[in-house]
Design an enzyme around this catalytic site. Structure first.
Site, PDB file in Angstrom:
ATOM      1  CE1 TYR A  53     -16.256  69.857 -13.576  1.00  0.00           C
ATOM      2  CE2 TYR A  53     -13.929  69.369 -13.817  1.00  0.00           C
ATOM      3  CZ  TYR A  53     -15.102  69.294 -13.088  1.00  0.00           C
ATOM      4  OH  TYR A  53     -15.097  68.669 -11.866  1.00  0.00           O
ATOM      5  CG  HIS A 111     -19.720  65.266 -12.775  1.00  0.00           C
ATOM      6  ND1 HIS A 111     -19.388  66.270 -13.643  1.00  0.00           N
ATOM      7  CD2 HIS A 111     -19.233  65.658 -11.567  1.00  0.00           C
ATOM      8  CE1 HIS A 111     -18.737  67.224 -12.994  1.00  0.00           C
ATOM      9  NE2 HIS A 111     -18.645  66.879 -11.729  1.00  0.00           N
TER      10      HIS A 111
END
Length: 278
Positions: A53, A111
């Site tokens: 991110y 992730h």
């Protein structure tokens, strides 16, 4: 805003995942710092980010600037695909820790499984070692199928505490939820209100929300919580943040649940069997 008194879900590690975690996907560092600080001060007790991110520094700054002690805020971040290798995954985690400016991470996730690389087992082993050093409280994964989790257990003897997956009224994941319950893995939802793809405009969701005097987003999040699933919800708008956190003052009826069961089952995000995230 007073701290929410609704109990969350206890993880195998003993930590408790609140019903609603504040999400930071697509916020840059500057926006994340402000939004995270405000969200914690408003009552959120968990914050979600990921190395992918590119906002860990802002998230960490927001956590540190909030009026709530660090040990009362659960911070999640994630290992990006480009760092999936045994030693590199350790370096990547320590870079995340520096970015966040924290002494430890509460919940650390792989992730995406990236089955083509076939590296997630060795990364899991590295994460266990980092936990033994006291740098991680709880280990989990994101976007994993039952097959991938079974392999982790078979090769390391340990299942993740959490599997963070796409789940919302338009993609209800009943079979995956059943499989995770059998394995003692807590499901946490991402994409909880459809990621701006029109889910909240569905006339059925609006019909239910009007009947309860709440927003469509609150109905969507309430449905997730009534399945026993904690969720991630993101908004930079203080009013919507408050609404997303305030989902405990109403209950869905049998008629509501039957109507929600009629929603189409479609992904909004990527398919973890083929997704490439680096």
């Amino acid at each position: 805003m007073a701290e929410a008194q609704v109990a969350g879900v206890e993880l195998s590690s003993g930590q408790v995942l609140p019903p609603v975690t504040y999400g930071t996907w697509k916020l840059d560092d500057a926006a994340a710092e402000v939004a995270v600080r405000e969200a914690i001060d408003e009552g959120y007790r968990a914050v979600d980010t990921g190395q992918r991110y590119h906002n860990e520094a802002g998230v960490g700054a927001g956590v540190r600037a909030a009026s709530v002690p660090r040990d009362r805020v659960l911070v999640t971040t994630k290992l990006r695909g480009g760092d999936q290798e045994r030693e590199q995954s350790k370096r990547s985690f320590k870079a995340s820790l520096r970015n966040l400016g924290l002494d430890y991470v509460d919940l650390y996730l792989i992730h995406w499984p990236l089955p083509r690389l076939d590296k997630y087992v060795e990364c899991w082993q590295s994460m266990r070692e980092l936990r033994d050093e006291g740098l991680i409280r709880t280990l989990g994964v994101s976007n994993f199928t039952a097959e991938y989790i079974d392999r982790l257990v078979a090769e390391t003897g340990e299942a993740p505490a959490v599997n963070q997956v796409e789940l919302h009224v338009g993609f209800q994941q009943a079979e995956l939820r059943r499989q995770m319950a059998e394995r003692g893995v807590v499901v946490q939802s991402w994409g909880s209100i459809g990621r701006g793809k029109g889910l909240l405009e569905d006339h059925r969701l609006q019909q239910i929300s009007a009947a309860h005097g709440v927003t469509p987003a609150q109905v969507a999040l309430r449905w997730i919580w009534e399945q026993g699933v904690p969720c991630i919800a993101k908004s930079g708008n203080p009013r919507r943040r408050h609404e997303n956190l305030s989902i405990h003052d109403f209950h869905l009826t049998e008629e509501d649940l039957a109507l929600i069961a009629s929603f189409e089952q479609e992904r909004v995000g990527k398919d973890p069997e083929v997704a490439e995230e680096f």
